[in-house]
Scaffold this motif. Sequence first.
Motif, short mmCIF file in Angstrom:
data_model
loop_
_atom_site.label_atom_id
_atom_site.label_comp_id
_atom_site.label_asym_id
_atom_site.label_seq_id
_atom_site.Cartn_x
_atom_site.Cartn_y
_atom_site.Cartn_z
N GLY A 1 0.94 -1.12 0.13
CA GLY A 1 -0.05 -0.07 0.03
C GLY A 1 0.91 1.30 -0.07
O GLY A 1 0.59 2.31 -0.76
N GLY A 2 1.76 1.05 0.82
CA GLY A 2 2.69 2.41 0.94
C GLY A 2 3.43 2.62 -0.40
O GLY A 2 3.68 3.76 -0.79
N TRP A 3 4.05 1.55 -1.06
CA TRP A 3 4.68 1.45 -2.15
C TRP A 3 3.90 2.14 -3.43
O TRP A 3 4.40 2.94 -4.07
N VAL A 4 2.62 1.63 -3.69
CA VAL A 4 1.90 1.61 -4.65
C VAL A 4 1.26 3.10 -4.73
O VAL A 4 1.21 3.79 -5.46
N ASP A 5 1.15 3.99 -3.27
CA ASP A 5 0.70 5.19 -3.18
C ASP A 5 1.84 6.18 -3.88
O ASP A 5 1.57 7.26 -4.20
N ARG A 6 3.16 5.80 -4.19
CA ARG A 6 4.10 6.65 -4.77
C ARG A 6 4.44 6.05 -6.08
O ARG A 6 5.26 6.86 -6.51
N MET A 7 3.39 5.17 -6.67
CA MET A 7 3.69 5.00 -7.91
C MET A 7 2.44 5.28 -8.88
O MET A 7 1.39 5.68 -8.24
N ARG A 8 2.70 5.12 -10.25
CA ARG A 8 1.55 5.21 -10.95
C ARG A 8 0.67 4.15 -11.05
O ARG A 8 1.30 3.08 -11.33
N LYS A 9 -0.50 4.19 -10.48
CA LYS A 9 -1.33 2.99 -10.32
C LYS A 9 -1.52 2.23 -11.55
O LYS A 9 -1.42 0.80 -11.51
N ARG A 10 -1.82 2.85 -12.74
CA ARG A 10 -2.01 2.09 -13.91
C ARG A 10 -0.88 1.29 -14.31
O ARG A 10 -0.94 0.15 -14.70
N HIS A 11 0.32 1.75 -14.36
CA HIS A 11 1.62 1.32 -14.57
C HIS A 11 1.69 0.01 -13.59
O HIS A 11 2.03 -1.26 -13.90
N VAL A 12 1.51 0.12 -12.32
CA VAL A 12 1.54 -0.90 -11.37
C VAL A 12 0.59 -2.13 -11.77
O VAL A 12 0.90 -3.35 -11.86
N MET A 13 -0.47 -1.88 -12.26
CA MET A 13 -1.35 -2.80 -12.59
C MET A 13 -1.12 -3.57 -13.85
O MET A 13 -1.23 -4.79 -13.87
N ILE A 14 -0.45 -2.84 -14.76
CA ILE A 14 -0.26 -3.34 -15.98
C ILE A 14 0.96 -4.41 -15.88
O ILE A 14 1.06 -5.51 -16.18
N VAL A 15 1.99 -4.07 -14.84
CA VAL A 15 3.33 -4.74 -14.61
C VAL A 15 2.84 -5.81 -14.04
O VAL A 15 3.23 -7.08 -13.96
N ALA A 16 1.89 -5.64 -12.89
CA ALA A 16 1.35 -6.89 -12.41
C ALA A 16 0.97 -7.95 -13.07
O ALA A 16 0.88 -9.19 -12.93
N ASP A 17 -0.19 -7.79 -13.77
CA ASP A 17 -0.80 -8.50 -14.71
C ASP A 17 0.12 -9.19 -15.51
O ASP A 17 0.01 -10.39 -15.87
N ALA A 18 0.90 -8.40 -16.20
CA ALA A 18 2.12 -9.12 -17.14
C ALA A 18 2.96 -10.18 -16.31
O ALA A 18 3.13 -10.98 -16.96
N VAL A 19 3.36 -9.60 -14.91
CA VAL A 19 4.05 -10.72 -14.33
C VAL A 19 3.38 -11.96 -13.88
O VAL A 19 3.72 -13.12 -14.10
N ARG A 20 2.08 -11.84 -13.72
CA ARG A 20 1.12 -13.16 -13.53
C ARG A 20 1.18 -13.78 -14.63
O ARG A 20 1.09 -14.95 -14.48
N ALA A 21 0.71 -13.13 -15.75
CA ALA A 21 0.71 -13.93 -16.99
C ALA A 21 1.99 -14.47 -17.49
O ALA A 21 1.85 -15.84 -17.79
N VAL A 22 3.02 -14.15 -17.33
CA VAL A 22 4.30 -14.62 -17.70
C VAL A 22 4.57 -15.80 -16.56
O VAL A 22 5.14 -17.06 -17.12
#
Length: 175
Positions: A71-92
């Motif tokens: 939660g603390g890390w994501v607050d400092r990041m671009r949410k859309r970018h975090v979601m895209i990267v997370a989905d890509a990591v899950r898919a791979v």
Amino acid sequence: MSVPPSPGSPLRNPGFRLLWGGQALSQFGFQFQTLAMPVIAVTLLHATEADMGYLNAANTAAFLLVGLLAGGWVDRMRKRHVMIVADAVRAVAICAIPLLWSTGSLQVWHLYVVAGIVGVATVFFDVGYQSYLPILVPSEQVGRANGMLEGVAQVARLGGPSVAGGLLAVWPRRG
């Protein structure tokens, strides 16, 4: 015949349409993985009861281990970018399972690693997702947008395991 979206509909927002479509695919994949990994462990890798316990722990440990920090890390990041990267990591990570199987090298510990990676990525996705929707749509549309996203999740809860079961029924078994 499709009904055109009302003026107050989140579907008029192209960003929401992308999120909605991406969330549909993501939820479907998650539900597919939820059924497929334990079935693969038991039927193809002859996992023991202890192996299944470790696999379940690997699936849920991320929420305990990184949930609060995410939660603390994501607050400092671009949410859309975090979601895209997370989905890509899950898919791979999930795609590694059939690749390892096709080479004859899939072992139960690979499933633990994949489950752990998927769990961590899910934590980050979920934290980003919860705080992204109110940024994406006007406040008067948040309730409706949440309802539409939950509808997609419910359809995925029905369809994902069904498709996983069908594919597992035709997956060639070795040894």
